[in-house]
Design a protein around this motif. Structure first.
Motif, mmCIF file in Angstrom:
data_model
loop_
_atom_site.group_PDB
_atom_site.id
_atom_site.type_symbol
_atom_site.label_atom_id
_atom_site.label_comp_id
_atom_site.label_asym_id
_atom_site.label_seq_id
_atom_site.Cartn_x
_atom_site.Cartn_y
_atom_site.Cartn_z
ATOM 1 N N ALA A 107 -18.445 4.693 -5.736
ATOM 2 C CA ALA A 107 -17.169 3.975 -5.654
ATOM 3 C C ALA A 107 -16.564 3.782 -7.036
ATOM 4 C CB ALA A 107 -17.368 2.624 -4.964
ATOM 5 N N PRO A 108 -16.268 4.869 -7.749
ATOM 6 C CA PRO A 108 -15.838 4.752 -9.148
ATOM 7 C C PRO A 108 -14.411 4.237 -9.301
ATOM 8 C CG PRO A 108 -15.653 7.021 -8.431
ATOM 9 C CD PRO A 108 -16.337 6.283 -7.307
ATOM 10 N N PHE A 109 -14.189 3.484 -10.376
ATOM 11 C CA PHE A 109 -12.836 3.102 -10.778
ATOM 12 C C PHE A 109 -12.223 4.286 -11.517
ATOM 13 C CE2 PHE A 109 -10.079 1.464 -14.224
ATOM 14 C CZ PHE A 109 -9.074 0.895 -13.441
ATOM 15 N N PRO A 118 -4.407 6.468 -6.816
ATOM 16 C CA PRO A 118 -4.233 6.153 -5.391
ATOM 17 C C PRO A 118 -5.430 5.445 -4.782
ATOM 18 C CG PRO A 118 -3.591 8.424 -5.857
ATOM 19 C CD PRO A 118 -4.264 7.912 -7.090
ATOM 20 N N THR A 119 -6.558 5.464 -5.461
ATOM 21 C CA THR A 119 -7.774 4.845 -4.943
ATOM 22 C C THR A 119 -7.851 3.342 -5.204
ATOM 23 O OG1 THR A 119 -8.832 5.486 -7.027
ATOM 24 C CG2 THR A 119 -9.156 6.941 -5.135
ATOM 25 N N THR A 120 -7.018 2.801 -6.067
ATOM 26 C CA THR A 120 -7.168 1.417 -6.528
ATOM 27 C C THR A 120 -6.300 0.448 -5.741
ATOM 28 O OG1 THR A 120 -7.638 2.235 -8.766
ATOM 29 C CG2 THR A 120 -7.107 -0.099 -8.542
ATOM 30 N N ARG A 121 -6.929 -0.593 -5.183
ATOM 31 C CA ARG A 121 -6.196 -1.654 -4.506
ATOM 32 C C ARG A 121 -5.574 -2.606 -5.533
ATOM 33 N NH1 ARG A 121 -7.683 -1.988 0.984
ATOM 34 N NH2 ARG A 121 -9.597 -0.837 1.500
ATOM 35 N N GLN A 122 -4.566 -3.370 -5.128
ATOM 36 C CA GLN A 122 -3.950 -4.369 -5.987
ATOM 37 C C GLN A 122 -5.007 -5.361 -6.473
ATOM 38 O OE1 GLN A 122 -0.724 -4.545 -6.983
ATOM 39 N NE2 GLN A 122 -1.129 -6.361 -8.211
ATOM 40 N N ASP A 123 -5.110 -5.508 -7.820
ATOM 41 C CA ASP A 123 -6.096 -6.404 -8.431
ATOM 42 C C ASP A 123 -7.509 -6.128 -7.923
ATOM 43 O OD1 ASP A 123 -4.208 -7.730 -9.978
ATOM 44 O OD2 ASP A 123 -3.754 -9.179 -8.403
ATOM 45 N N SER A 124 -7.757 -4.880 -7.551
ATOM 46 C CA SER A 124 -9.070 -4.473 -7.030
ATOM 47 C C SER A 124 -9.538 -5.408 -5.918
ATOM 48 C CB SER A 124 -10.101 -4.409 -8.168
ATOM 49 O OG SER A 124 -9.759 -3.406 -9.091
ATOM 50 N N THR A 168 -15.729 0.410 4.098
ATOM 51 C CA THR A 168 -15.170 -0.945 4.076
ATOM 52 C C THR A 168 -15.113 -1.490 2.653
ATOM 53 O OG1 THR A 168 -17.382 -1.816 4.620
ATOM 54 C CG2 THR A 168 -15.843 -1.502 6.436
ATOM 55 N N ASP A 169 -14.944 -0.602 1.680
ATOM 56 C CA ASP A 169 -14.822 -1.007 0.274
ATOM 57 C C ASP A 169 -13.631 -1.950 0.110
ATOM 58 O OD1 ASP A 169 -14.044 -0.885 -2.616
ATOM 59 O OD2 ASP A 169 -15.696 0.541 -2.711
ATOM 60 N N GLU A 170 -13.873 -3.125 -0.511
ATOM 61 C CA GLU A 170 -12.810 -4.113 -0.691
ATOM 62 C C GLU A 170 -11.980 -3.899 -1.951
ATOM 63 O OE1 GLU A 170 -16.722 -6.502 -0.153
ATOM 64 O OE2 GLU A 170 -16.082 -4.557 -0.967
ATOM 65 N N ALA A 174 -11.327 3.993 -0.223
ATOM 66 C CA ALA A 174 -12.355 5.036 -0.237
ATOM 67 C C ALA A 174 -11.845 6.373 0.270
ATOM 68 C CB ALA A 174 -13.557 4.581 0.594
ATOM 69 N N GLU A 175 -10.939 6.346 1.242
ATOM 70 C CA GLU A 175 -10.457 7.596 1.836
ATOM 71 C C GLU A 175 -9.575 8.398 0.890
ATOM 72 O OE1 GLU A 175 -7.398 4.457 2.603
ATOM 73 O OE2 GLU A 175 -9.594 4.576 2.713
ATOM 74 N N GLN A 176 -9.178 7.795 -0.229
ATOM 75 C CA GLN A 176 -8.310 8.489 -1.180
ATOM 76 C C GLN A 176 -9.072 9.270 -2.250
ATOM 77 O OE1 GLN A 176 -4.993 8.859 -1.127
ATOM 78 N NE2 GLN A 176 -4.963 7.789 0.836
#
Length: 325
Positions: free
Chosen positions: A178-180, A186-192, A275-277, A281-283
């Motif tokens: 689950a790398p940053f 596109p893989t990064t959620r807002q404020d992780s 279910t990575d918060e 993950a799908e990106q």
């Protein structure tokens, strides 16, 4: 005419620098809630009563890098495990023990992190974490031994950065948990996903200053980590890192042109929980496969961002990958 042009250039530069400084000091760290971030409960529980002891490996500047080792066997690769942000090498104590015999395993407490008194501090320059990992490999790798570097979250981002840097030839394979990839990937959620508080105006200002090679303010914190209270209170003797300076944060992630770093990766396997918060993950596959065909992608049902490290499926996949070296 020339003097007029030069005067305008100078004025523009001065204004740009003043704006940059104003941006830097227009934000400052705030107290974090210690709630709503990632759940470290299982990570804390995964460390047994007798974790691997710390040892010291000297770096090029004399810094005593703290590491843990997990014995291997003959004719196995060296596996370097790089922990995620805010954490330290004990994150991999369970996985390191599970993989003993499959590799010579070494797990550093990255500079700026860890449990050893007086061994945290900060990096001195952007890129120092890469130099430390290179020094570590040089110190412990056997002649002609294959080297696999693995990392979780920001640690995975550091592996990607390492692959795109001047020491790239030192690694033969990579495992990315689950790398940053970058804040704008596109893989990064807002404020992780609530894990981080980013001082974006300060980052912009410092980026402008660094464009002019002005680094005097690079020690200022630009990102805060929402570490839960159970970690901050020192449960089981663990110690968290709660903020990163500009130079440490830059050292810990792929470069701005992160796709170039990804394209430079050696053969790799990427694992992420469905279910990575913190990340989408799908990106991973569409983002990374656009620039490299060297990767395999495994998405695990039911696994969260932190679960991925100690999931039994992770151990099995890494074992299979190590057998290729």
């Amino acid at each position: 005419m020339i003097l007029t042009i030069l005067k305008r250039v100078v004025i523009s530069v001065v204004i740009t620098l003043l704006v940059a400084v104003a941006l830097v000091f227009s934000q400052s760290p705030r107290k974090m809630a210690g709630e709503g971030g990632l759940d470290f409960t299982r990570q804390l529980e995964s460390v047994g009563d007798a974790p691997a002891p710390l040892q010291s490996v000297p770096m090029r500047d004399g810094y005593a890098l703290q590491v843990r080792t997990y014995g291997g066997a003959d004719d196995v690769p060296l596996l370097v495990l790089v922990h995620g942000s805010g954490w330290h090498g004990l994150q991999f104590d369970n996985l390191g023990k599970a993989l003993q015999g499959k590799a010579d395993i070494i797990v550093p407490d990255l500079r700026g992190h860890g449990t050893a008194p007086g061994r945290r501090g900060d990096v001195d320059y952007i890129g120092q974490l890469e130099d430390d990992l290179a020094d570590l490999i040089t110190a412990v790798a056997k002649p002609d031994q294959k080297v696999v570097m693995a990392g979780h979250s920001s640690g995975g981002g550091l592996v990607v950065r390492f692959a795109g840097g001047q020491h790239a030839e030192m690694i033969d394979g990579a495992v990315l948990l689950a790398p940053f990839l970058k804040h704008n990937a596109p893989t990064t959620r807002q404020d992780s996903g609530g894990w981080t508080q980013v001082l974006m105006r300060r980052i912009i200002g410092l980026s402008i200053l660094n464009t002019f090679r002005i680094t005097a303010l690079n020690h200022l914190p630009i990102i805060q980590l929402n570490m839960p209270k159970v970690v901050l209170e020192g449960t089981l003797g663990h110690t968290a890192t709660t903020s990163y300076s500009y130079r440490l944060n830059e050292s810990y992630a792929p470069r701005s042109a992160y796709l170039d770093d990804i394209a430079a990766l050696p053969p790799f396997v990427l694992l992420a929980g469905k279910t990575d918060e913190a990340f989408y993950a799908e990106q991973y596959a569409p983002t990374m496969a656009a620039v490299t065909d060297k990767g395999r992608y495994e998405l695990m049902t039911g696994a969260t961002h932190l679960d991925i490290v100690d999931d039994p499926r992770t151990k099995a996949i890494i074992e299979g990958f190590l057998n290729e070296f």
